[in-house]
Design a protein around this motif. Structure first.
Motif, short mmCIF file in Angstrom:
data_model
loop_
_atom_site.label_atom_id
_atom_site.label_comp_id
_atom_site.label_asym_id
_atom_site.label_seq_id
_atom_site.Cartn_x
_atom_site.Cartn_y
_atom_site.Cartn_z
N SER A 185 -5.39 13.98 3.34
CA SER A 185 -4.69 12.80 3.84
C SER A 185 -5.68 11.70 4.18
O SER A 185 -6.89 11.82 3.93
CB SER A 185 -3.84 13.17 5.07
OG SER A 185 -2.97 12.11 5.42
N TRP A 186 -5.17 10.60 4.77
CA TRP A 186 -6.00 9.51 5.26
C TRP A 186 -5.22 8.73 6.31
O TRP A 186 -4.01 8.93 6.48
CB TRP A 186 -6.44 8.59 4.12
CG TRP A 186 -5.33 7.85 3.42
CD1 TRP A 186 -4.59 6.80 3.90
CD2 TRP A 186 -4.83 8.11 2.10
NE1 TRP A 186 -3.67 6.39 2.97
CE2 TRP A 186 -3.80 7.17 1.85
CE3 TRP A 186 -5.17 9.02 1.11
CZ2 TRP A 186 -3.09 7.14 0.65
CZ3 TRP A 186 -4.46 8.98 -0.08
CH2 TRP A 186 -3.43 8.06 -0.31
N ARG B 26 -8.55 2.52 4.28
CA ARG B 26 -8.13 3.91 4.46
C ARG B 26 -9.29 4.70 5.04
O ARG B 26 -10.38 4.69 4.49
CB ARG B 26 -7.70 4.52 3.13
CG ARG B 26 -6.44 3.91 2.53
CD ARG B 26 -6.18 4.43 1.13
NE ARG B 26 -4.89 3.96 0.62
CZ ARG B 26 -4.47 4.17 -0.63
NH1 ARG B 26 -5.23 4.87 -1.48
NH2 ARG B 26 -3.29 3.71 -1.02
N PRO C 228 -1.89 9.85 9.56
CA PRO C 228 -2.06 10.66 8.34
C PRO C 228 -0.84 11.55 8.12
O PRO C 228 -0.28 12.10 9.08
CB PRO C 228 -3.32 11.48 8.65
CG PRO C 228 -3.40 11.52 10.14
CD PRO C 228 -2.85 10.22 10.62
N GLY D 141 -14.48 5.72 4.56
CA GLY D 141 -13.37 4.80 4.30
C GLY D 141 -13.43 4.18 2.93
O GLY D 141 -14.49 4.12 2.29
N GLY E 123 1.25 4.79 1.40
CA GLY E 123 0.72 5.61 2.47
C GLY E 123 0.36 7.01 2.00
O GLY E 123 0.70 7.42 0.89
N SER E 124 -0.32 7.75 2.86
CA SER E 124 -0.74 9.10 2.50
C SER E 124 0.44 10.01 2.23
O SER E 124 0.31 11.01 1.52
CB SER E 124 -1.61 9.69 3.62
OG SER E 124 -0.91 9.67 4.86
N ASP F 259 -4.11 4.89 7.32
CA ASP F 259 -4.02 3.51 6.86
C ASP F 259 -4.19 2.56 8.03
O ASP F 259 -3.53 2.72 9.08
CB ASP F 259 -2.66 3.25 6.21
CG ASP F 259 -2.55 3.85 4.82
OD1 ASP F 259 -3.39 3.53 3.98
OD2 ASP F 259 -1.61 4.63 4.58
N THR G 165 0.85 -1.18 0.00
CA THR G 165 0.00 0.00 0.00
C THR G 165 0.88 1.23 0.00
O THR G 165 1.99 1.20 0.55
CB THR G 165 -0.94 0.03 1.21
OG1 THR G 165 -1.86 1.12 1.08
CG2 THR G 165 -0.18 0.21 2.52
N LEU H 202 -6.95 8.61 -3.48
CA LEU H 202 -7.55 7.89 -2.35
C LEU H 202 -8.08 6.53 -2.78
O LEU H 202 -7.90 5.53 -2.09
CB LEU H 202 -8.68 8.73 -1.73
CG LEU H 202 -9.46 8.07 -0.58
CD1 LEU H 202 -8.54 7.84 0.63
CD2 LEU H 202 -10.66 8.93 -0.18
N THR I 198 -1.32 0.52 12.01
CA THR I 198 -1.85 1.81 11.58
C THR I 198 -0.72 2.73 11.15
O THR I 198 0.39 2.65 11.68
CB THR I 198 -2.66 2.50 12.70
OG1 THR I 198 -1.79 2.76 13.82
CG2 THR I 198 -3.82 1.64 13.15
#
Length: 297
Positions: free
Chosen positions: A276-277, A162, A223, A186, A149-150, A279, A147, A174, A220
């Motif tokens: 952002s998000w 996310r 963000p 999400g 990341g943001s 994960d 994945t 996203l 996790t």
């Protein structure tokens, strides 16, 4: 009925006959017949079935390669591995792929390259020189088992959800790759299909539909900003007995210690920034095994 040959435009064969012209006409007719056959049947009609260079490989061949069997064939062909083979990659019962073999110049050894898959997420490769044991199997990372990341960094991961404000998010990436909406707050990749993200309060989100957080590795990612990965908040996670996961997000609060150092800590709750998000890496139920496809009528 007696067979008769008619040679148009030529002298009779035999004494005084023009056998050269007659033979030429017959050969030309045979050539035209071959061309006509190739046009109907294609080039495959002129190939032998086998594993040598230029052959057509039969369905189901070769059999699974056990141990360091003789590397006699050149070129490429399909391979498969079962439970009892000693050269199968780890982490799966059955594998299939492509095996390519190339001879070294002026050398008795060959170089064998193998690329196999044991499922949608397991993609492995290795090389074998000569009759040795070969290099260790290497995993190929792709958008199915990693994945981004943001902040843009890649991490080995699957399944992933996310947490973000899906409707108002400013991030066009996203829902990249296999990510699909998992509620209003999400998106989840295809390995986390079926999970749902709900917003309980400011900076507080609940994830349902999984077995909980991943059992190993990271769980996790905070963000981060899209312009270099600067942290935008601090996350905290809780998991219930039913597997539901609650993620909390806080602002960063810097505290000056007695020694004059700035220490980051948790401030007031905050929602995920629109640029952002968060994960979250999950543990999902094992899919039910599929029945083998029956090709026999």
């Amino acid at each position: 009925m007696a067979r008769q040959e008619i040679n148009l435009g030529t002298a009779p064969t035999g004494v005084g006959g023009d056998t050269t012209r007659t033979t030429g006409i017959k050969i030309n007719a045979m050539t035209q017949e071959l061309y006509a056959r190739d046009a109907l049947l294609g080039t495959a009609s002129n190939r032998n079935v086998g594993l040598l260079v230029g052959n057509i490989q039969d369905v189901g061949s070769p059999a699974p390669m056990a141990g360091n069997s003789a590397f006699a064939e050149q070129g490429s062909h399909f391979i498969s591995y079962g439970d009892n083979t000693t050269v199968a990659p780890p982490g799966g019962a059955y594998w299939s792929g492509i095996r390519a073999q190339y001879p070294f110049q002026n050398c008795a050894m060959d170089l064998v390259a193998q690329v196999v898959t044991g499922g949608s997420m397991n993609l492995m490769f290795r090389t074998v020189a000569g009759n040795g044991g070969g290099d260790p199997w290497r995993k190929i990372y792709h958008d199915g088992n990693t994945t981004r990341g943001s902040g843009g960094a890649l991490s080995a991961a699957s399944p992933i959800v996310r947490i973000a404000n899906v409707a108002d998010s400013a991030r066009l990436d996203l829902k990249e790759s296999t990510f699909e909406p998992a509620g209003d707050w999400g998106v989840a990749n295809d390995q986390a299909e079926g999970v749902l993200v709900e917003r309980l309060d400011v900076g507080q989100y609940r994830i349902t539909g999984s077995l909980g957080l991943a059992l190993e590795g990271w769980r996790t990612h905070d963000p981060s900003s899209p312009d270099g990965g600067r942290m935008l908040g601090i996350t905290d996670s809780e998991q219930g007995a039913d597997g539901a996961v609650v993620i909390k997000l806080f602002k960063q609060r810097w505290t000056l210690t007695d020694d004059g150092e700035m220490v980051p800590g948790r401030g007031a709750p905050m929602d995920v920034p629109l640029n952002s998000w968060i994960d979250v890496r999950l543990e999902m139920p094992q899919p039910e095994p599929q029945s083998p496809i029956n090709t026999e009528e």
